[in-house]
Enzyme design. Structure first.
Site, PDB file in Angstrom:
ATOM      1  N   ASP A  62      -3.927   1.296  -2.856  1.00  0.00           N
ATOM      2  CA  ASP A  62      -3.326   0.810  -1.611  1.00  0.00           C
ATOM      3  C   ASP A  62      -4.014  -0.493  -1.230  1.00  0.00           C
ATOM      4  OD1 ASP A  62      -1.922   0.765   0.972  1.00  0.00           O
ATOM      5  OD2 ASP A  62      -1.468   2.842   0.488  1.00  0.00           O
ATOM      6  N   HIS A 121       1.745  -2.688  -0.542  1.00  0.00           N
ATOM      7  CA  HIS A 121       0.494  -1.908  -0.529  1.00  0.00           C
ATOM      8  C   HIS A 121      -0.408  -2.326  -1.693  1.00  0.00           C
ATOM      9  CE1 HIS A 121       1.393   1.002   2.715  1.00  0.00           C
ATOM     10  NE2 HIS A 121       2.644   0.864   2.334  1.00  0.00           N
ATOM     11  N   GLU A 180       7.339   0.652   2.510  1.00  0.00           N
ATOM     12  CA  GLU A 180       6.751  -0.296   3.458  1.00  0.00           C
ATOM     13  C   GLU A 180       6.344  -1.609   2.806  1.00  0.00           C
ATOM     14  OE1 GLU A 180       4.633   2.860   6.490  1.00  0.00           O
ATOM     15  OE2 GLU A 180       3.552   2.347   4.665  1.00  0.00           O
ATOM     16  N   TRP A 188      -2.760  11.671   4.398  1.00  0.00           N
ATOM     17  CA  TRP A 188      -3.194  10.265   4.399  1.00  0.00           C
ATOM     18  C   TRP A 188      -4.574  10.225   5.032  1.00  0.00           C
ATOM     19  CZ3 TRP A 188      -0.213   7.511   1.397  1.00  0.00           C
ATOM     20  CH2 TRP A 188       1.120   7.893   1.216  1.00  0.00           C
TER      21      TRP A 188
HETATM   22  C1  ACM Z   1       4.288   6.564   3.676  1.00  0.00           C
HETATM   23  O1  ACM Z   1       3.900   7.342   4.541  1.00  0.00           O
HETATM   24  N1  ACM Z   1       4.126   5.262   3.807  1.00  0.00           N
HETATM   25  C2  ACM Z   1       4.959   7.045   2.492  1.00  0.00           C
END
Ligand code: ACM
Length: 484
Positions: free
Chosen positions: A132, A203, A265, A384
């Site tokens: 990321d 990312h 994103e 996350w």
């Molecule tokens: C994500 O939560 N950006 C997949």
């Protein structure tokens, strides 16, 4: 947790499997991960649709011999088993959990412990988010700066972005190829597939920090703030070649039939051609994976403009993208953020550590139900780790909500919340024995609080409105979507 088997037919008395043993065999007539455990005859019999089915059957047998006991998995207190015939199989073939090792690196032993915990809950996919903006975590032959530069950042944000606080401490780490092979093998022994994800073409700031020629003029370090970088890959031929080399390496290391390329994103600010470029990029990566006998796995953003045929979609932006993916004929893994993002706060108690996202309680997770379609492979809970700097923090956010999730994806569609809550304390005593830092049912302990890392809780209404905007490009011009 360990869901109740789908069919249990008890009889009177017990059988000693110590004396008579256990007859074990594979039975191709059973579902691949299913099993039949029968202790009603002279000899206990376990049949499984595959080695995985036998594994789950043995787990059930362990449970029968240790009722109420906080023993570790595989330990038995007794060789006496109640007489019973059990038929069982999971409802979904994809019972997944995402672990983000990019925002915070987790050392190999921590990942292995996490794998053990997934196996204990009959979860069978570990989606590893390996790269990321804030860190690149895998060695790639020929690209040494990805790990010498891209795996390290100068400091990390403390808490939610709005507070703009930093900890002033370097953070980083990466997995060698041997590390990754070890994780894959360890997981395979526990019937878990590790699905790798290298997020592209957005990312990617950590990779661009290492190799600025992959970017669009950005000269700087690995991102220290949370949130999304606007510094994305350029899509020149040499950069596509880089992506193919990375995917080739990933295919060499991971045996998963699907390979994650992210695709979420991705700001198009730096691209002259705009968003259409991403559609062509994703198609090229899918074609490359196809040459390697793998399928592309991407976030639901890849549906905009048309995802490559055969792509598996991870539907995360609320519940609508799963429906869009199904209508487009794609297999889908459901992970709607407002239902299954385990970084979202577990309660409104002011002592919750770094409360972010919408409120997502244990009961909410238990009540989640994916859409009814043969294209739904299953579901996935996502962890996350912006606000989880250690496995202890991951465990706090994951459990007991993952216990509930395990029942959603293995157990029946009609579930009994009261029954689950009644069985949970015994299960938590097993997690105690395994040294798991789960969130107590009574709420956070004083030391769970993170006043140094404040959160930013959201309301569901606010998030649903935002999701509706975010997914506008998945709806045709005349479609307003389910929110009207
Ligand atoms: C994500 O939560 N950006 C997949």
């Amino acid at each position: 947790m360990i869901p109740r088997p789908h069919s249990v037919r008890p009889e009177q008395g017990h059988l000693s499997i110590g004396d008579s043993g256990l007859r074990v065999r594979e039975d191709a007539a059973l579902p691949r991960e299913g099993y039949v455990l029968d202790t009603t005859g002279e000899v206990a019999e376990l049949r499984g649709g595959s080695a995985a089915g036998l594994h789950y059957g043995r787990q059930t047998l362990d449970r029968l011999t240790t009722p109420g006991s906080p023993l570790l998995p595989g330990e038995r207190v007794s060789s006496l088993v109640p007489r019973v015939r059990i038929e069982d199989a999971p409802r979904f073939g994809w019972r997944g959990v995402l672990l983000d090792v990019a925002r915070h690196f987790m050392p190999v032993p921590d990942v292995l412990k996490f794998v053990d915990l997934l196996a204990f809950h009959r979860l069978n996919v570990l989606h590893l988010h390996l790269t990321d903006d804030q860190g690149w975590r895998l060695e790639v032959p020929g690209w040494p700066r990805l790990t010498s530069i891209g795996a390290w950042r100068d400091e990390s944000m403390l808490g939610a972005r709005v507070h703009e606080r930093y900890d002033g401490r370097p953070h980083g780490g990466f997995y060698t190829t041997d590390d990754l092979r070890r994780i894959v093998a360890y997981a395979a022994e526990r019937h878990i597939t590790v699905v790798p994800e290298v997020d592209m073409p957005g990312h990617m700031q950590a990779a661009i920090a290492a190799y600025p020629e992959l970017g669009n003029g950005f000269r700087g370090g690995v991102r220290t703030a949370w949130g999304i970088s606007t510094h994305v890959l350029n899509l020149e031929p040499a950069t596509l070649d880089f992506c193919r080399q990375v995917l080739d390496h990933v295919c060499d290391v991971f045996d998963s039939p699907v390979i994650g390329i992210g695709g979420d994103e991705c700001p198009a600010d730096e691209w002259p051609g705009g968003r259409e470029l991403q559609v062509a990029f994703t198609a090229e990566m899918a074609a490359h994976l196809d040459r390697r006998g793998r399928r592309l796995y991407g976030w639901d953003e890849i549906l905009a403009g048309g995802a490559p045929p055969g792509a598996v979609v991870a539907a995360w932006r609320g519940e609508e993208p799963a429906e869009v993916a199904i209508r487009a004929g794609h297999q889908v893994v459901c992970c709607p953020d407002v239902r299954l993002y385990l970084d979202y706060r577990q309660s409104d108690d002011p002592g919750e550590p770094t409360p972010v996202g919408t409120l997502l309680t244990l009961e909410d997770v238990y009540r989640y139900e994916p859409p009814d379609s043969p294209l739904v492979l299953g579901a996935q809970a996502n962890l996350w780790t912006e606000h989880m700097e250690s496995l202890r923090r991951v465990e706090y956010m994951a459990f007991p909500r993952l216990c509930a999730f395990a029942e959603v994806v293995w157990g029946p569609k009609e579930r009994d919340l009261a029954d689950f809550l009644a069985r949970l304390p015994e299960h938590l005593s097993r997690l105690d024995a395994m040294g798991v830092n789960y969130r107590p049912l009574s709420g956070p302990r004083p030391a769970d609080a993170r006043p140094d890392a404040p959160g930013n809780p959201r309301t569901l209404e606010d998030r649903l409105a935002e999701l509706h905007e975010m997914t506008a490009d998945l709806r045709g011009p005349g479609e307003s979507g389910p929110r009207g």
